[in-house]
Design a protein around this motif. Sequence first.
Motif, PDB file in Angstrom:
ATOM      1  N   LYS A 121      -3.775  10.595  -1.283  1.00 24.77           N
ATOM      2  CA  LYS A 121      -5.012   9.461  -1.521  1.00 24.77           C
ATOM      3  C   LYS A 121      -3.991   8.491  -0.597  1.00 24.77           C
ATOM      4  O   LYS A 121      -4.469   7.069  -0.172  1.00 24.77           O
ATOM      5  N   ARG A 255       0.179   1.784   1.796  1.00 22.10           N
ATOM      6  CA  ARG A 255       0.045   2.578   0.721  1.00 22.10           C
ATOM      7  C   ARG A 255       1.802   3.177   0.090  1.00 22.10           C
ATOM      8  O   ARG A 255       2.296   4.278   0.721  1.00 22.10           O
ATOM      9  N   PRO A 266      -2.877   5.651 -16.019  1.00 26.36           N
ATOM     10  CA  PRO A 266      -3.464   5.686 -14.624  1.00 26.36           C
ATOM     11  C   PRO A 266      -3.130   3.626 -14.802  1.00 26.36           C
ATOM     12  O   PRO A 266      -2.859   3.199 -13.647  1.00 26.36           O
ATOM     13  N   ALA A 270      -1.836   0.965 -13.010  1.00 24.62           N
ATOM     14  CA  ALA A 270      -2.023  -0.080 -12.039  1.00 24.62           C
ATOM     15  C   ALA A 270      -1.836  -1.303 -12.206  1.00 24.62           C
ATOM     16  O   ALA A 270      -1.625  -2.411 -11.762  1.00 24.62           O
ATOM     17  N   ASP A 273       0.987  -2.016 -10.048  1.00 30.63           N
ATOM     18  CA  ASP A 273      -0.268  -3.025  -8.327  1.00 30.63           C
ATOM     19  C   ASP A 273      -0.491  -3.537  -8.519  1.00 30.63           C
ATOM     20  O   ASP A 273       0.220  -4.035  -7.324  1.00 30.63           O
ATOM     21  N   PRO A 287      -6.223  -1.209  -2.188  1.00 31.92           N
ATOM     22  CA  PRO A 287      -5.342  -0.121  -3.478  1.00 31.92           C
ATOM     23  C   PRO A 287      -4.533  -0.455  -2.588  1.00 31.92           C
ATOM     24  O   PRO A 287      -4.289  -0.050  -1.574  1.00 31.92           O
ATOM     25  N   VAL A 290      -1.240   3.307  -6.066  1.00 36.17           N
ATOM     26  CA  VAL A 290      -2.452   4.495  -6.135  1.00 36.17           C
ATOM     27  C   VAL A 290      -1.709   5.524  -6.826  1.00 36.17           C
ATOM     28  O   VAL A 290      -0.480   5.900  -6.793  1.00 36.17           O
TER      29      VAL A 290
END
Length: 313
Positions: A121, A255, A266, A270, A273, A287, A290
């Motif tokens: 990712k 990232r 997740p 999120a 994030d 993004p 992640v």
Amino acid sequence: MTKAVVCLDIGGSFIKSGLSVRPGEIAAVKRVPMPVNDWTAFCDAVQTLLNEYRALSGDDAPLAISTAGLVDADSGEVYASNIPAFHYRRVAETLQRHLARPVVVANDADCFVLAEAVAGKGQGERIVFGAILGSGVGGGLVIDGNIIQGTAGICGEWGHGPIMRTALQLADESEPLQLPRLPCACGQQGCLDTVGGARGIERLYQQLYGEALSSQQIVTAWHAGQARAQRTLVVWCELVSEPLAWVLNVTGAARVVVGGGMASEPALIALLDRRVKQLILRRTEQPLVVVGQFAENGGLIGASVLGHRHHPR
Ligand SMILES: [Zn+2]
């Protein structure tokens, strides 16, 4: 004979092993117990694995190892208090002599981030930070496809350092929430490691409500909309996102890939994030924080990248 690297991922309970014929790819994964207190038994276990892979790997396949603990790039020493057999030992150098083949050793969080940066990712980004949210908090930094180990291997260890807030103003509350600086295993007080991982969520809940629940119970209650769990995870999100935003401002990482047990939630990642995007200097809708894709075999896959790179055949 196939050009292959034998890869190991060493933890406090198991040796995970696999065979890699291309960087970032791993096959024939096995798991055997790790004799954490006995170096000779560890060497014997590795020899047995090499024998089992020999038909596929050849006689002198290089060995690439991902391990818990810090790896000092200069001295080659590993510091791993939960693996006494490795503690203060030059693992790569000693094994290389013993097994008469090339050996490379790196920290498991670093291997995870390398795997994500090269094949997961973080692909396409020059600077990738890996945040390991497991029982505690670890991390690693990869720039231009290279692990940045830092002096004595400490680069990326954002879980340690006395940085935790002692007062937090939550929305809809009149008074700031007072938080103690909890003692950390590293000797400091107020490290992110004390509140940022699964054990940390449990400590926060205990601090706020005087009740001992497992992190799984708290996260399940959070999903169900239970007020105490929701407040606990709002506090958790604030305490984790602030240092993470700082890490991003300092490193310039584009990232953050998250690994460790909490990466299996997740919705929590999120939450982080969204909050981190509000806190960093850079504005982005891309993004940012992640879930990594190599939660299962990141150590082995990162080791395979290192093994092929250090020992091209
Ligand atoms: Zn600490």
